[in-house]
Design a protein around this motif. Structure first.
Motif, mmCIF file in Angstrom:
data_model
loop_
_atom_site.group_PDB
_atom_site.id
_atom_site.type_symbol
_atom_site.label_atom_id
_atom_site.label_comp_id
_atom_site.label_asym_id
_atom_site.label_seq_id
_atom_site.Cartn_x
_atom_site.Cartn_y
_atom_site.Cartn_z
ATOM 1 N N THR A 80 -11.165 0.365 -2.602
ATOM 2 C CA THR A 80 -10.220 -0.265 -1.691
ATOM 3 C C THR A 80 -9.293 -1.171 -2.475
ATOM 4 O O THR A 80 -9.731 -1.971 -3.293
ATOM 5 C CB THR A 80 -10.972 -1.085 -0.649
ATOM 6 O OG1 THR A 80 -11.886 -0.227 -0.016
ATOM 7 C CG2 THR A 80 -10.011 -1.650 0.373
ATOM 8 N N TRP A 81 -8.025 -1.006 -2.224
ATOM 9 C CA TRP A 81 -7.023 -1.771 -2.957
ATOM 10 C C TRP A 81 -6.555 -2.932 -2.088
ATOM 11 O O TRP A 81 -6.683 -4.090 -2.427
ATOM 12 C CB TRP A 81 -5.897 -0.830 -3.335
ATOM 13 C CG TRP A 81 -4.813 -1.441 -4.123
ATOM 14 C CD1 TRP A 81 -4.855 -2.610 -4.820
ATOM 15 C CD2 TRP A 81 -3.517 -0.909 -4.312
ATOM 16 N NE1 TRP A 81 -3.657 -2.825 -5.440
ATOM 17 C CE2 TRP A 81 -2.822 -1.808 -5.146
ATOM 18 C CE3 TRP A 81 -2.862 0.246 -3.865
ATOM 19 C CZ2 TRP A 81 -1.511 -1.591 -5.526
ATOM 20 C CZ3 TRP A 81 -1.568 0.450 -4.255
ATOM 21 C CH2 TRP A 81 -0.903 -0.465 -5.085
ATOM 22 N N MET A 82 -6.039 -2.580 -0.909
ATOM 23 C CA MET A 82 -5.595 -3.607 0.025
ATOM 24 C C MET A 82 -6.250 -3.290 1.361
ATOM 25 O O MET A 82 -6.384 -2.129 1.718
ATOM 26 C CB MET A 82 -4.083 -3.562 0.201
ATOM 27 C CG MET A 82 -3.317 -4.092 -0.961
ATOM 28 S SD MET A 82 -1.589 -3.971 -0.600
ATOM 29 C CE MET A 82 -1.122 -2.551 -1.535
ATOM 30 N N SER A 83 -6.635 -4.314 2.062
ATOM 31 C CA SER A 83 -7.285 -4.049 3.336
ATOM 32 C C SER A 83 -6.786 -5.036 4.365
ATOM 33 O O SER A 83 -7.027 -6.229 4.277
ATOM 34 C CB SER A 83 -8.791 -4.177 3.165
ATOM 35 O OG SER A 83 -9.412 -3.983 4.396
ATOM 36 N N THR A 84 -6.022 -4.535 5.323
ATOM 37 C CA THR A 84 -5.582 -5.397 6.429
ATOM 38 C C THR A 84 -6.042 -4.726 7.715
ATOM 39 O O THR A 84 -7.225 -4.515 7.872
ATOM 40 C CB THR A 84 -4.057 -5.577 6.412
ATOM 41 O OG1 THR A 84 -3.460 -4.289 6.426
ATOM 42 C CG2 THR A 84 -3.600 -6.334 5.204
ATOM 43 N N GLN A 87 -6.589 0.404 5.751
ATOM 44 C CA GLN A 87 -6.993 0.315 4.360
ATOM 45 C C GLN A 87 -6.062 1.103 3.467
ATOM 46 O O GLN A 87 -5.667 2.210 3.796
ATOM 47 C CB GLN A 87 -8.389 0.893 4.220
ATOM 48 C CG GLN A 87 -9.400 -0.144 3.840
ATOM 49 C CD GLN A 87 -10.736 0.482 3.612
ATOM 50 O OE1 GLN A 87 -10.829 1.676 3.386
ATOM 51 N NE2 GLN A 87 -11.763 -0.319 3.684
#
Lengths: 649, 107
Positions: A80-84, A87
């Motif tokens: 996972t790189w960015m998770s808001t 994903q």
């Protein structure tokens, strides 16, 4: 034996991320190596670089083998790189398409790095060049292995940066920096469109698919995402998204009207030019087109748009290349036109034929640029083919390999035969007469400019006797290697397509059709014959014809020689219009917005001047003032107190 | 007559007020820094007298007023030391102990 091979290939495909990060490590090593004052070794730089690209090649071959064995299997490793709300992951993704691209990219990188050693040996920035090559490898591998759209975009931008650095490698040359800037800016226009398209795609994907929580836009779920998108939004909105994404592809593959940056790539060192024109930034465009193929194929108007842009670029590029005098310019325009044909293949729905055509073009173009670069260096940097001639006697290897490349590129023999014939077959199956005719015209013009270049450079009378064979073993070695690849790769690959390299449905290549093959060969050798008559034979009729055609006031000639004035128009747009606009805004910024702040600052100054006069610096006066104020306050309090007690509060 | 010679709280307070005013006046008008320091001592001691007076007339059973006046004395000594140190360095720098010449903070 087979089981062992399967295990090994599975191991390689699972640890494919090594390929991605090895070049970065090599960059660090070269940096350390080159910064040691007396021990900096060029051999060591070469060995490290070749090692990393060769290892990449080995990994890629085993991955391809794995993909052949398991046609439907996808290998995807994500973190996972960015998770808001949703994903975005970062990872590697291997399927048969990316494995194939990886094989050829690493192969061409290897050959080009080998070539560069001889070519750049005397250059003072040798190590810097190798650092760029390794960074390039990192970026292009990262792009090919990217597992989702966002990651692709990041690496795509990185490839743009490396292209900028490579074109502007000799940054002391003004033309090089100009070309680098131009390539960067034109690519940026495409990138912005692509980014908007991607963001819209992500947005709709989030809106429509948030229930299933499948919104990473990973390439494995892209088809599902675009099908949902197609069923949800209106046709026009879908078309707009598709066109935006395709604009990014157009900029990368140098299509009309964003094609003139490709000529700037000739300012780079020859091996870098070869890399950029074969599996460099143009490969980024084609690969992106292949990845977004599920999106394009759903909309008929999009496919027609792609076909139209492709065929127009193919014709214009080939037409422009016919009259150029700089060998490298001929090849650069040829890149643009050949990629146009690749896009035509995508547009008519011949996915496999397009990829095949692209791979063969990349290998062939790399060969021709390398030969061209070596040749130009042998001729003391004379790039104008009018001043060359009879180089075959002194440089037989170059002549032979150039001939192989030319014949393959125009589709007469070797690898080009298979790819061009299968693409022609698909174009004919599409059933549009104009398109078929345009394709034949393209083949004719390509064959013409390639034969023209060959005849002018290697045959005919000697115009200058400066040619000498300076070349190092690495140059010869890489050219021979690449020639062998060009001869055999089509034969090896022709059966593979359709069997395992396909995307949506298996489409077999169909390259053996007697009538079509004869027609293509007839066109190619007809063009060759005309070129021979014009530039070699001393026939009166043809000489008059040639002089008529090459008249400076002849409009078709002027259009061709000046590349349809695209360059001039874009320069005018940039320098006259855009720069003036910039100056206007600069004026506003300086004198209107800046003026407001000047006034504010002046007001503060004036008040500070006035108030600072009251500070005498004498401590006793301060004490006096404060005593006075204190007694005043006390007096007021006392008066209020007395008044209050009088009023009876 | 007994009113005059029977010294009470008010006498002390008036004495302290007078000393305080002398100190304040001195700070405002004196030009020599040594005089300024002496005047500061006047002011502190006026406060000290107040503390002692209130301690011995108003709050007899509690010692805090007396203790506080001791603290003030110690504080005054420390302040005097610092003041003299500053005075010496200023004198070295300016060759004068005149307050009116120390106008470096002039705006």
């Amino acid at each position: 034996m087979n089981a062992v091979l399967t295990t090994i290939s599975e191991y390689f495909v699972q640890s494919i991320a090594t390929v991605l990060f090895l070049p970065l490590w090599v960059v660090l090593m070269i940096f350390i190596n080159s910064s040691i004052p007396f021990l900096a070794s060029k051999k060591m730089t070469l060995n490290l670089t070749l090692g990393s690209s060769f290892l990449g090649f080995v990994f890629a071959v085993f991955s391809l083998f794995y993909c052949i064995k398991n046609p439907q299997a996808l290998v995807e490793n994500n973190i996972t790189w960015m998770s808001t709300d949703f994903q975005i992951s970062f990872g590697v993704f291997v399927d048969n398409l990316s494995a194939l691209m990886l094989v050829f990219t690493s192969l061409i990188c290897f050959v080009v790095q080998l070539f560069s050693f001889g070519y750049m040996k005397k250059d003072e920035s040798f190590h810097r060049f190798y650092i760029y090559l390794n960074l390039f490898m990192f970026c292009i591998f990262g792009f090919i292995l990217a597992s989702n759209v966002i990651q692709s975009y990041v690496f795509l931008e990185l490839v743009g940066v490396i292209t900028y650095l490579l074109i502007g490698f000799w940054y002391k040359k003004r033309s090089a920096t100009r070309a680098a800037r131009k390539a960067f800016i034109i690519n940026r226009i495409g990138d912005v469109c692509l980014l908007i398209g991607i963001v819209v795609l992500v947005y709709f994907s989030v809106v429509f698919n948030s229930a299933q929580n499948m919104v990473t836009l990973s390439y494995s779920t892209l088809q599902f995402a675009v099908e949902t998108l197609y069923s949800m939004v209106s046709d026009n909105a879908y078309l707009a998204i598709g066109v935006l994404i395709f604009l990014g592809i157009m900029a990368k593959t140098a299509q009309i009207p964003m094609q003139n940056w490709i000529v700037g790539t000739i300012e780079a060192p020859a091996p870098a030019t070869a890399l950029m024109n074969s599996f460099g930034i143009v490969a980024v465009g084609v690969y992106l087109c292949a990845r977004f193929y599920p999106l394009f194929i759903l909309s008929k108007s999009l496919m027609i748009f792609i076909t139209f842009i492709g065929i127009v670029t193919a014709l214009i590029g080939a037409y422009v290349a016919m009259s150029q005098n700089d060998l490298r310019k001929i090849l650069a325009y040829s890149t643009s036109s050949q990629l146009g044909v690749v896009l035509v293949g995508f547009g008519v729905g011949a996915f496999s034929a397009s990829i095949f055509c692209f791979v063969v073009h990349g290998v062939t173009k790399a060969l021709m640029f390398l030969v061209g670069g070596a040749l130009i260096t042998s001729l003391k940097n004379e790039a104008d083919i009018r001043y060359m001639g009879a180089c075959r006697e002194k440089l037989p290897l170059y002549a032979f390999s150039f001939f192989i490349g030319a014949i393959s590129l125009c589709g007469a023999l070797f690898s080009g035969f298979y790819s061009e014939a299968s693409l022609f077959n698909s174009v004919l199956d599409f059933g549009n007469e104009f398109l078929s005719f345009g394709f034949l015209l393209f083949v004719f013009m390509s064959a013409f400019y390639l034969f023209r270049a060959y005849f002018l450079i290697f045959e005919g009378d000697k115009k200058d006797d400066i040619s000498q064979d300076f070349s190092e073993w690495t140059i010869k070695c890489s050219i021979v290697l690449l020639s062998l690849i060009v001869i055999f790769i089509g034969y090896i690959l022709r059966g593979c397509f359709g069997d395992f390299i396909f995307f949506i449905s298996p489409d077999k290549l169909n390259y053996l059709n007697l009538v079509q093959n004869v027609l293509l060969l007839f066109v190619v050798f007809g063009a060759g014959f005309i070129a021979y008559q014009l530039y070699m034979a001393q026939n009166k009729t043809y000489i008059i014809l040639k002089e008529k055609a090459l008249n400076k006031s002849n409009l078709p000639y002027k259009l061709s020689y000046n590349a349809f004035y695209f360059d001039k128009v874009s320069d005018w747009f940039a320098e006259s219009l855009f720069l003036r606009l910039c100056r206007f805004f600069d004026f506003i910024e300086k004198y209107v917005i800046g003026g407001i702040f000047v006034v504010l600052a002046l007001t503060t100054r004036v008040f500070s001047y006035i108030f600072s006069r009251s500070q005498t610096g004498n401590v006793q006066s301060y004490v006096t003032y404060s005593l006075i104020v204190l007694s005043g306050v006390l007096a007021v309090v006392a008066v209020l107190y007395i008044l209050g007690s009088l009023m009876g509060v | 007559m007994s009113v005059v010679f029977n010294i009470g709280l008010y006498h002390y307070l008036i004495l302290a007020l007078v000393i305080f005013c002398i100190g304040l006046w001195g700070i405002v008008v004196c030009k020599n820094i040594i005089k300024l320091l002496v005047c500061a001592e006047f002011i502190l001691n006026a406060a000290g007298i107040n503390f002692v007076a209130f301690a011995s007339y108003v709050d007899v059973e509690n010692l805090s007023g007396l203790v506080f006046s001791l603290f003030i004395t110690i504080f005054a000594i420390a302040e005097l030391v610092l003041g003299v140190l500053l005075l010496i360095s200023i004198y070295k720098y300016k060759r004068s102990a005149d307050v009116e010449k120390l106008t470096d903070m002039k705006g």
